[in-house]
Design a protein around this motif. Structure first.
Motif, PDB file in Angstrom:
ATOM      1  N   ALA A   1     -26.250   1.131 -41.287  1.00 14.65           N
ATOM      2  CA  ALA A   1     -27.144   1.267 -40.019  1.00 14.65           C
ATOM      3  C   ALA A   1     -27.698   2.521 -39.706  1.00 14.65           C
ATOM      4  O   ALA A   1     -29.007   2.559 -39.520  1.00 14.65           O
ATOM      5  N   VAL A   2     -27.172   3.785 -40.235  1.00  9.36           N
ATOM      6  CA  VAL A   2     -27.681   4.891 -40.135  1.00  9.36           C
ATOM      7  C   VAL A   2     -29.014   5.094 -40.880  1.00  9.36           C
ATOM      8  O   VAL A   2     -30.137   5.607 -40.643  1.00  9.36           O
ATOM      9  N   ASN A   3     -28.917   4.555 -42.134  1.00 11.64           N
ATOM     10  CA  ASN A   3     -30.306   4.675 -43.120  1.00 11.64           C
ATOM     11  C   ASN A   3     -31.290   3.701 -42.475  1.00 11.64           C
ATOM     12  O   ASN A   3     -32.492   4.138 -42.491  1.00 11.64           O
ATOM     13  N   MET A   4     -30.985   2.576 -42.042  1.00 12.54           N
ATOM     14  CA  MET A   4     -32.146   1.820 -41.331  1.00 12.54           C
ATOM     15  C   MET A   4     -32.562   2.438 -40.035  1.00 12.54           C
ATOM     16  O   MET A   4     -34.008   2.165 -39.877  1.00 12.54           O
ATOM     17  N   ALA A   5     -31.727   2.911 -39.152  1.00 13.49           N
ATOM     18  CA  ALA A   5     -32.192   3.772 -38.200  1.00 13.49           C
ATOM     19  C   ALA A   5     -33.072   5.079 -38.591  1.00 13.49           C
ATOM     20  O   ALA A   5     -34.192   5.057 -37.876  1.00 13.49           O
ATOM     21  N   ALA A   6     -32.970   5.652 -39.529  1.00 13.00           N
ATOM     22  CA  ALA A   6     -33.779   6.577 -40.215  1.00 13.00           C
ATOM     23  C   ALA A   6     -35.267   6.246 -40.406  1.00 13.00           C
ATOM     24  O   ALA A   6     -36.116   6.580 -40.081  1.00 13.00           O
ATOM     25  N   LEU A   7     -35.084   4.952 -41.066  1.00 15.40           N
ATOM     26  CA  LEU A   7     -36.349   4.385 -41.472  1.00 15.40           C
ATOM     27  C   LEU A   7     -37.247   3.918 -40.203  1.00 15.40           C
ATOM     28  O   LEU A   7     -38.261   4.190 -40.260  1.00 15.40           O
ATOM     29  N   ARG A   8     -36.506   3.407 -39.391  1.00 13.22           N
ATOM     30  CA  ARG A   8     -37.211   3.150 -38.053  1.00 13.22           C
ATOM     31  C   ARG A   8     -37.775   4.450 -37.229  1.00 13.22           C
ATOM     32  O   ARG A   8     -38.715   4.399 -36.706  1.00 13.22           O
ATOM     33  N   GLU A   9     -36.963   5.533 -37.316  1.00 10.01           N
ATOM     34  CA  GLU A   9     -37.490   6.793 -36.669  1.00 10.01           C
ATOM     35  C   GLU A   9     -38.465   7.015 -37.453  1.00 10.01           C
ATOM     36  O   GLU A   9     -39.700   7.739 -36.820  1.00 10.01           O
ATOM     37  N   ALA A  10     -38.484   7.166 -38.791  1.00  9.88           N
ATOM     38  CA  ALA A  10     -40.004   7.612 -39.466  1.00  9.88           C
ATOM     39  C   ALA A  10     -41.027   6.819 -38.957  1.00  9.88           C
ATOM     40  O   ALA A  10     -42.259   7.422 -39.131  1.00  9.88           O
TER      41      ALA A  10
ATOM     42  N   VAL B   1     -43.747  11.016 -45.750  1.00  9.89           N
ATOM     43  CA  VAL B   1     -42.318  11.058 -45.313  1.00  9.89           C
ATOM     44  C   VAL B   1     -42.298  12.171 -44.034  1.00  9.89           C
ATOM     45  O   VAL B   1     -43.083  13.143 -43.822  1.00  9.89           O
ATOM     46  N   VAL B   2     -40.964  11.990 -43.488  1.00 11.31           N
ATOM     47  CA  VAL B   2     -40.881  12.944 -42.490  1.00 11.31           C
ATOM     48  C   VAL B   2     -39.295  13.521 -42.968  1.00 11.31           C
ATOM     49  O   VAL B   2     -38.494  12.566 -43.486  1.00 11.31           O
ATOM     50  N   THR B   3     -38.928  14.399 -42.505  1.00 17.56           N
ATOM     51  CA  THR B   3     -37.636  15.145 -42.696  1.00 17.56           C
ATOM     52  C   THR B   3     -36.856  14.818 -41.705  1.00 17.56           C
ATOM     53  O   THR B   3     -37.314  15.048 -40.457  1.00 17.56           O
ATOM     54  N   LEU B   4     -35.610  14.480 -41.690  1.00 16.87           N
ATOM     55  CA  LEU B   4     -34.604  13.944 -40.751  1.00 16.87           C
ATOM     56  C   LEU B   4     -33.424  14.614 -40.946  1.00 16.87           C
ATOM     57  O   LEU B   4     -32.623  14.286 -42.042  1.00 16.87           O
TER      58      LEU B   4
ATOM     59  N   ARG C   1     -42.597   7.922 -36.132  1.00 12.79           N
ATOM     60  CA  ARG C   1     -43.356   9.285 -36.197  1.00 12.79           C
ATOM     61  C   ARG C   1     -44.352   9.121 -37.092  1.00 12.79           C
ATOM     62  O   ARG C   1     -45.051  10.149 -37.340  1.00 12.79           O
ATOM     63  N   GLY C   2     -44.910   7.821 -37.247  1.00 12.36           N
ATOM     64  CA  GLY C   2     -46.272   7.622 -38.156  1.00 12.36           C
ATOM     65  C   GLY C   2     -45.996   7.843 -39.534  1.00 12.36           C
ATOM     66  O   GLY C   2     -46.976   8.065 -40.266  1.00 12.36           O
ATOM     67  N   ALA C   3     -44.661   7.921 -40.075  1.00 12.63           N
ATOM     68  CA  ALA C   3     -44.613   8.121 -41.560  1.00 12.63           C
ATOM     69  C   ALA C   3     -44.198   6.649 -41.955  1.00 12.63           C
ATOM     70  O   ALA C   3     -43.750   5.617 -41.212  1.00 12.63           O
ATOM     71  N   ASP C   4     -43.916   6.713 -43.504  1.00 13.08           N
ATOM     72  CA  ASP C   4     -43.389   5.432 -44.243  1.00 13.08           C
ATOM     73  C   ASP C   4     -41.985   5.239 -44.528  1.00 13.08           C
ATOM     74  O   ASP C   4     -41.498   4.521 -44.775  1.00 13.08           O
ATOM     75  N   ASP C   5     -41.378   6.580 -44.622  1.00 21.02           N
ATOM     76  CA  ASP C   5     -40.111   6.902 -45.198  1.00 21.02           C
ATOM     77  C   ASP C   5     -39.455   8.219 -44.646  1.00 21.02           C
ATOM     78  O   ASP C   5     -40.519   8.971 -43.891  1.00 21.02           O
ATOM     79  N   ALA C   6     -38.513   8.537 -45.094  1.00 21.17           N
ATOM     80  CA  ALA C   6     -37.804   9.864 -44.635  1.00 21.17           C
ATOM     81  C   ALA C   6     -37.129  10.409 -45.583  1.00 21.17           C
ATOM     82  O   ALA C   6     -36.562   9.774 -46.517  1.00 21.17           O
TER      83      ALA C   6
END
Length: 290
Positions: free
Chosen positions: A167-176, A139-142, A179-184
């Motif tokens: 939409a924000v939740n899905m954008a966070a997953l795409r950002e994760a 995970v990454v912290t966002l 960044r090479g992670a699976d989740d946030a």
């Protein structure tokens, strides 16, 4: 009937019973048009939903999901759902799903078009065996962009409601993923861990299991509540409180938990490996599936 299953609900008053309830359902085909282009759920994300996990024909946490569904409706000033109607709808959809394997049931209520809500329940088979339940997730912290007490001071942000505006939740997953992670894990601007985009956060610290308190701007987790019951029976002390983001790195184990994926152990935070507890993870998932 083949999956996915779609059951439409005619909205009825929260206290309606008898014939009004019995006659308020109808099945639709998966490709049938059921939503107006002017529906507020489609045009503005103005509505609520719940997703229930199903294992071998049994839906988990029906009461907890319905309670949270009603609470979300209150936060959005939507008409109160008739909970016996929605419970009966869940049972009807369960009856159309396979009696073995995993599936999910989704409840949706939108503001509709012109004041009449649009309501439906779907049931779908869940493919795959979720290897992340054992292999874990990075995970990454966002930043969520606000302080941890925003829910107390700005209730119009609806941070404690399960709305269709994901939409924000899905954008966070795409950002994760970028960044090479699976989740946030969302964090507040004042340094506290909150929740995942589609999951609740649990930490183990010795014989204590902690999760962020819901009054600090997160969604009450139904799977987290189920696990607290399981872990309390095992002798753990379970509590909800503010969690400093740095605790993600120094805890004995951490998980993101949700209704369908269940408990996924966190193996790394922002590129730093963290401790895991495979045996406890296995017991938690076995309890949820059982």
């Amino acid at each position: 009937m083949t999956t996915p299953v779609v059951l439409l609900l005619d909205p009825i008053p929260a206290d309606a019973v008898g014939d009004a309830l019995a006659e308020s359902f109808r099945f639709a085909g998966a490709s049938d048009p059921i939503l107006s282009a002017f529906d507020a759920g489609a045009g503005r994300g103005d509505g609520i939903f719940e997703t229930l996990g199903v294992n071998d024909g049994r839906a988990r946490g029906i009461d907890a999901h319905l309670d949270r569904f009603a609470a979300s409706a209150t936060k959005l000033d939507l008409p109160q759902p008739n909970l016996p109607q929605w419970r009966a709808a869940i049972e009807r959809v369960l009856g159309e799903l396979p009696r073995t394997g995993q599936a999910s049931i989704r409840l949706v209520l939108t503001r509709g078009n012109g004041g009449t809500p649009t309501c439906w329940v779907t049931g779908s088979i869940v493919d795959g065996d979720f290897p992340e339940r054992t292999t874990g997730i990075r995970v990454v912290t966002l930043s969520r962009g606000y302080a941890n007490d925003v829910g107390e001071h700005a209730p119009w942000l609806l941070v404690g409601a399960k709305t269709l505006s994901y939409a924000v939740n899905m954008a966070a997953l795409r950002e994760a993923k970028r960044r090479g992670a699976d989740d946030a894990v969302f964090v507040s601007t004042d340094g506290f861990a909150l929740e995942g985009p589609t999951s609740s956060l649990l930490l183990r610290q010795g014989d204590r299991i902690v999760t962020p308190a819901i009054q600090h701007g997160i969604l009450a987790g139904t799977t987290q509540a189920d696990l607290f019951d399981v872990l309390t029976a095992e002798g753990f002390t379970c509590e909800s409180r503010r969690i400093d983001t740095r605790e993600l790195l120094r805890s004995d184990a951490a998980w993101l938990v949700s209704s369908v994926r269940l408990a996924a152990p966190i193996t790394a935070v922002d590129g730093t490996d963290v401790a895991t507890d495979p045996e406890l993870t296995a017991r938690m998932n076995a309890a949820l599936l059982g």
